[in-house]
Scaffold this motif. Structure first.
Motif, PDB file in Angstrom:
ATOM      1  N   ARG A 194       2.291  -2.368   4.241  1.00 47.19           N
ATOM      2  CA  ARG A 194       1.827  -2.539   2.860  1.00 47.19           C
ATOM      3  C   ARG A 194       1.404  -1.193   2.261  1.00 47.19           C
ATOM      4  N   SER A 195       0.715  -0.368   3.039  1.00 55.41           N
ATOM      5  CA  SER A 195       0.273   0.922   2.506  1.00 55.41           C
ATOM      6  C   SER A 195       1.451   1.853   2.237  1.00 55.41           C
ATOM      7  N   LEU A 196       2.495   1.807   3.076  1.00 53.67           N
ATOM      8  CA  LEU A 196       3.688   2.614   2.820  1.00 53.67           C
ATOM      9  C   LEU A 196       4.397   2.138   1.551  1.00 53.67           C
ATOM     10  N   PHE A 197       4.417   0.832   1.353  1.00 52.40           N
ATOM     11  CA  PHE A 197       5.023   0.280   0.145  1.00 52.40           C
ATOM     12  C   PHE A 197       4.217   0.668  -1.089  1.00 52.40           C
ATOM     13  N   ASP A 198       2.899   0.517  -1.020  1.00 45.57           N
ATOM     14  CA  ASP A 198       2.039   0.849  -2.156  1.00 45.57           C
ATOM     15  C   ASP A 198       2.142   2.325  -2.531  1.00 45.57           C
TER      16      ASP A 198
END
Length: 96
Positions: free
Chosen positions: A24-28
């Motif tokens: 999720r953090s890589l996507f965000d």
């Protein structure tokens, strides 16, 4: 994009032994792409190489998310400069 080219995020978390929070953090941060279909998140196969790079940098070198963002940005700039360099070399070849 074909559905065969998408890998469920849950499967990737299990296979690479990473937390869903990391994905999720890589996507965000815009480092990888995540596509949601019917409440299920998928990662396209063409984002997988970038994802694997970020995992290695995070695990092996203990680089945090901000560092991963900076590295991703710099790698993108290098790739753009390499393309420009190839294009200019090809144009120069016409005049030689």
């Amino acid at each position: 994009m074909k559905r065969e080219d998408l890998i469920p995020a849950e499967e990737i978390c299990v296979r690479y032994k990473v937390e869903r929070k990391f994905v999720r953090s890589l996507f965000d941060s815009g480092i990888i792409e995540v596509i949601t279909i019917e409440k299920t998140e998928y990662i396209p196969q063409d984002s997988l190489t970038n994802f694997e790079k970020m995992i290695r940098l995070s695990r092996d070198l203990k680089i945090n998310l901000e560092g991963l963002e900076a590295i991703h940005h710099l790698l993108g700039q290098i790739e753009k400069l390499q393309k420009d360099n190839r294009r200019l070399r090809n144009r120069l070849g016409l005049y030689e």
